[in-house]
Design an enzyme around this catalytic site. Sequence first.
Site, PDB file in Angstrom:
ATOM      1  N   TYR A   1      21.560-161.440  23.291  1.00 25.02           N
ATOM      2  CA  TYR A   1      20.771-160.770  24.316  1.00 25.02           C
ATOM      3  C   TYR A   1      20.741-159.264  24.093  1.00 25.02           C
ATOM      4  CZ  TYR A   1      19.999-164.737  27.469  1.00 25.02           C
ATOM      5  OH  TYR A   1      19.574-165.905  28.039  1.00 25.02           O
TER       6      TYR A   1
ATOM      7  N   LYS B   1      29.802-172.313  17.576  1.00 21.48           N
ATOM      8  CA  LYS B   1      29.154-172.940  16.413  1.00 21.48           C
ATOM      9  C   LYS B   1      29.912-172.427  15.195  1.00 21.48           C
ATOM     10  CE  LYS B   1      25.867-175.497  14.619  1.00 21.48           C
ATOM     11  NZ  LYS B   1      25.818-176.967  14.783  1.00 21.48           N
TER      12      LYS B   1
ATOM     13  N   ASP C   1      26.290-178.048  19.891  1.00 19.12           N
ATOM     14  CA  ASP C   1      25.369-179.192  19.863  1.00 19.12           C
ATOM     15  C   ASP C   1      26.052-180.442  20.424  1.00 19.12           C
ATOM     16  OD1 ASP C   1      27.056-179.040  17.655  1.00 19.12           O
ATOM     17  OD2 ASP C   1      25.600-179.856  16.226  1.00 19.12           O
TER      18      ASP C   1
ATOM     19  N   ASP D   1      23.675-169.723  28.619  1.00 19.35           N
ATOM     20  CA  ASP D   1      22.367-169.785  29.285  1.00 19.35           C
ATOM     21  C   ASP D   1      21.830-171.209  29.204  1.00 19.35           C
ATOM     22  OD1 ASP D   1      19.938-168.861  30.473  1.00 19.35           O
ATOM     23  OD2 ASP D   1      19.031-168.863  28.474  1.00 19.35           O
TER      24      ASP D   1
ATOM     25  N   ASP E   1      21.962-174.394  32.350  1.00 14.73           N
ATOM     26  CA  ASP E   1      20.780-175.091  32.880  1.00 14.73           C
ATOM     27  C   ASP E   1      20.945-176.601  32.742  1.00 14.73           C
ATOM     28  OD1 ASP E   1      19.433-172.729  33.550  1.00 14.73           O
ATOM     29  OD2 ASP E   1      17.521-173.474  32.769  1.00 14.73           O
TER      30      ASP E   1
END
Length: 377
Positions: A147, A205, A237, A261, A265
């Site tokens: 970001y 990751k 993942d 983020d 959700d």
Amino acid sequence: MTAETFKIAALAGDGIGPEVMREAVKVLRAAERKFGFALDLTEAPVGWAGIDAAGRALPDATLALCRASDAILFGSVGLPDRDPTIPKEERPERAALLRLRKEFGLFANLRPVLLWKELAHACPLAKERQGQGIDILVVRELTGGMYFGQPKRTEDLGHGQRRAIDTMVYTTAEIERIAHVAFRAAGKRAQSGGRPRGKVTSIDKANVLENGVLWREVVTRVGQQYPDVTLEHMFVDNAAMQLMLRPTQFDVLLCENLFGDILSDEAAALAGSLGLLPSASLGASAGGRTFGFYEPAGGTAPDIAGKNLANPIAQILSAALLLLYSCNRPDAHHAIVQAVGKAIAAGHRTGDIFAPNEPGVRRVGTREMGNAIASFV
Ligand code: IPM
Ligand code: MG
């Protein structure tokens, strides 16, 4: 003796922001009366409302009010269909939301995801619909990663070709401080009972990204200071899949900014509606008080704005988190959470959580839901 006073900036923003904010303020006033503290609450425009009022998504007067406050209660900003010609740097998401996060050093974003047992039917997963509880705290790093990493730009390569660059950057110190937040939260949740708790699942990751390797190393080291908390690592993942397969395995999910983020959700969907989920964004505490920024996890929902349809619970629970973290009033926080539970148990349902075949429920509007919750505080 005069009541303890907290100064709150209320920035309702766009879309459903103003109508859900109205209900949150109503509930805060009820808590104020019951618990005997005083809220000095001032409203100010932000987002497109800021652009309309003062030409900028974050008007100077609004920022000054925030600086002079103990906490910000935020609605939501951004209307995708309004004025696509405005430069991206001036759009409310970047110019107001991201700017405030950075400006106030709000590095720790806490997103509690709770599946209320009465709303289990709204969960998209079959097993959980039969009453297995979901109770996850997503701890998302909020001021680093892609970001904010530099360089961040779009370059012209000629021949009609362009190249966009975003950079993922984390320092040891940034990872350490968010890891401490996650481990402390897991420790606290372990004490509050319920099913087996006290676990941090750290997301990365590390099989591909340098950032992931550092993240895992630093989180492991910080974890050694919390022997009562179990630490596990999971690739992002796999975590996305595990959230769908077996969400009850999670307690605290520790994520960098972008992964957090996305996974927050996804986790939110498990609770049945984005309209239920609050969030708190905190910086470092100073002088015993924690400045914080509190907002619902959902967006402006322009399609239902102004129609008394939006679910105000996310905004109301965000206000409750404000009382918990920035006003140090766990009693008032608890009372509001209980009041939400009572309104749900009494059968009040906004459209997003309404199921016509559920016995004993009644479809209500934003205002009626707010009134019911305020009456139960
Ligand atoms: C969120 C939102 C924001 C984010 C957007 C609106 C900039 O999706 O708070 O999760 O990506 O952080
Ligand atoms: Mg998001």
